[in-house]
Design a protein around this motif. Structure first.
Motif, PDB file in Angstrom:
ATOM      1  N   SER A  10     -12.734  -4.255   0.913  1.00 23.72           N
ATOM      2  CA  SER A  10     -11.790  -5.290   0.477  1.00 23.72           C
ATOM      3  C   SER A  10     -11.511  -5.116  -1.011  1.00 23.72           C
ATOM      4  N   ARG A  12      -9.699  -7.408  -4.041  1.00 17.95           N
ATOM      5  CA  ARG A  12      -9.132  -8.717  -4.366  1.00 17.95           C
ATOM      6  C   ARG A  12      -8.824  -8.799  -5.856  1.00 17.95           C
ATOM      7  N   THR A  20      -5.728 -10.924  -1.937  1.00 16.00           N
ATOM      8  CA  THR A  20      -6.564  -9.938  -1.266  1.00 16.00           C
ATOM      9  C   THR A  20      -5.632  -8.847  -0.747  1.00 16.00           C
ATOM     10  N   ALA A  21      -5.529  -7.769  -1.510  1.00 13.43           N
ATOM     11  CA  ALA A  21      -4.588  -6.694  -1.171  1.00 13.43           C
ATOM     12  C   ALA A  21      -5.087  -5.838  -0.014  1.00 13.43           C
ATOM     13  N   VAL A  22      -6.403  -5.674   0.084  1.00 14.08           N
ATOM     14  CA  VAL A  22      -7.028  -4.944   1.179  1.00 14.08           C
ATOM     15  C   VAL A  22      -8.127  -5.840   1.732  1.00 14.08           C
ATOM     16  N   ASP A  23      -8.111  -6.052   3.036  1.00 13.00           N
ATOM     17  CA  ASP A  23      -8.997  -7.058   3.628  1.00 13.00           C
ATOM     18  C   ASP A  23      -9.859  -6.460   4.745  1.00 13.00           C
ATOM     19  N   GLY A  44      -0.750  -2.471   1.423  1.00 11.33           N
ATOM     20  CA  GLY A  44      -2.071  -2.217   0.850  1.00 11.33           C
ATOM     21  C   GLY A  44      -2.506  -0.767   0.890  1.00 11.33           C
ATOM     22  N   THR A  47      -3.282   0.643  -2.652  1.00 12.18           N
ATOM     23  CA  THR A  47      -4.449  -0.052  -3.207  1.00 12.18           C
ATOM     24  C   THR A  47      -5.729   0.496  -2.590  1.00 12.18           C
ATOM     25  N   GLY A 216      -2.644  -5.737   4.513  1.00  8.95           N
ATOM     26  CA  GLY A 216      -4.015  -5.528   4.057  1.00  8.95           C
ATOM     27  C   GLY A 216      -5.009  -5.113   5.107  1.00  8.95           C
ATOM     28  N   ARG A 217      -4.566  -4.955   6.362  1.00  6.12           N
ATOM     29  CA  ARG A 217      -5.493  -4.611   7.433  1.00  6.12           C
ATOM     30  C   ARG A 217      -4.981  -3.446   8.280  1.00  6.12           C
TER      31      ARG A 217
END
Length: 328
Positions: A10, A12, A20-23, A44, A47, A216-217
């Protein structure tokens, strides 16, 4: 070559109300293989790549290269990245040869002469005349600068390579040549590679495995031929339907009304399935699918084909979307 693993990563930015750009992304780049990461702008992708090389903070999870956390690797880490803009990634005051030799790890090639020879070898590897070593970046075309950026990344003796939209800033006339070069170098050096693009034709041409990212997912991932011919997630199908092909031009595209909807604010992602406000088979179209509004399909995605983050991925009949056999 080494396996590159993103383990529930993740990223953030900001505090409690930040972004939260990557989750919680989990993704594996097998040793010697190319994983194509595709998704629209803002999903994302970049990122995630920047987190791997230490340019974005990892808020949770870890990135492993050969089983070692990349944050514990030496400064000259065996994980290199080629950026989208070849001009901004090169020092305009340094010659091409100086930029390449600077990236060679200390102690690998002692002596100025040996390092210059290595720079010349790398230039030849990326199909550039070694005499270009004396030129400045501003004296070269965009395609030539991107080749230099690739040579500079290879000078770091990488075990894995990340390429982030490396053809998007190039003219169409040179994109194919650069892609052929990337594929040739990857196979010759047996590199593990994460190749990021929003262009499905490029992903199709280079990748062994395709991963699809949204808000982000990772929403779908699997062997490239399977994902591109039999996509399981509605977002993947929408991406494929929106891509021009030999049988469909830009003027023939008719996206659904839900696909045309404005993407959600990444600061406040929707509850349940993140794609449901745009999903052509979701609760906006099928009112009986209320589960999409409250339950996150990522939680049990591993049990579905292609690890699709969709409650109804296997219940939707659809025609094969794209053939991987055509060249980019």
């Amino acid at each position: 070559m080494s396996e590159l693993i993103f383990d529930t990563v993740s990223v953030r930015y900001g505090g409690r109300r930040g972004l939260t750009a990557v989750d919680g992304v989990s993704l594996t780049v097998p040793a010697g293989k190319v994983v194509g990461l595709v998704g629209e702008s803002g999903s994302g992708k970049s990122t995630l790549a920047r987190a791997a090389v230490g340019l974005s903070p990892i808020s949770a999870g870890r990135v492993l290269l050969g089983g070692v956390d990349v944050r514990k690797l030496p400064r000259r880490r065996p994980l290199q990245m080629v950026f989208q803009d070849p001009y901004s990634s090169l020092n305009p005051r340094m010659t091409i040869g100086e930029s390449i030799t600077e990236a060679i790890p200390r102690g690998v090639l002692p002596g100025r002469s040996a390092r210059k020879e290595e720079a010349a070898r790398l230039l030849e590897l990326v199909n550039l005349d070694p005499d270009r070593a004396e030129h400045l970046p501003g004296q070269m075309s965009g395609g030539q600068r991107q080749r230099v950026a690739l040579a500079r990344a290879l000078a770091g003796r990488p075990e894995a390579l990340i390429a982030d939209e490396i053809t998007s800033a190039l003219d169409v006339s040179v994109q194919g040549a650069v892609l052929n070069l990337v594929r040739s170098v990857q196979r010759q050096l047996d590199l593990s590679m994460l190749f990021i693009s929003h262009n499905l034709a490029v992903i199709r041409y280079l990748s062994d495995i395709v991963a699809v990212m949204y808000l982000g997912r990772i929403v779908e991932a699997g062997p490239a031929e399977q994902v591109l011919t039999d996509p399981q997630h509605p977002y993947t199908r929408d991406l494929l339907d929106a891509a021009p092909s030999a049988h469909k031009s830009l003027f023939d595209l008719e996206p659904s009304a839900t696909a045309d909807a404005e993407p959600p604010d990444p600061h406040y992602p929707p509850a349940g399935c993140r794609y449901h406000p745009r999903c052509p088979v979701g609760p906006l179209v099928r009112t009986d699918r209320e589960i999409c509004l409250r339950a996150d399909p990522v939680e049990d995605a591993a049990s579905r084909r292609h690890a699709a983050a969709c409650h109804f991925s296997e219940s939707e009949g659809h025609e094969p979307a794209i053939s991987r056999g055509a060249s980019a």
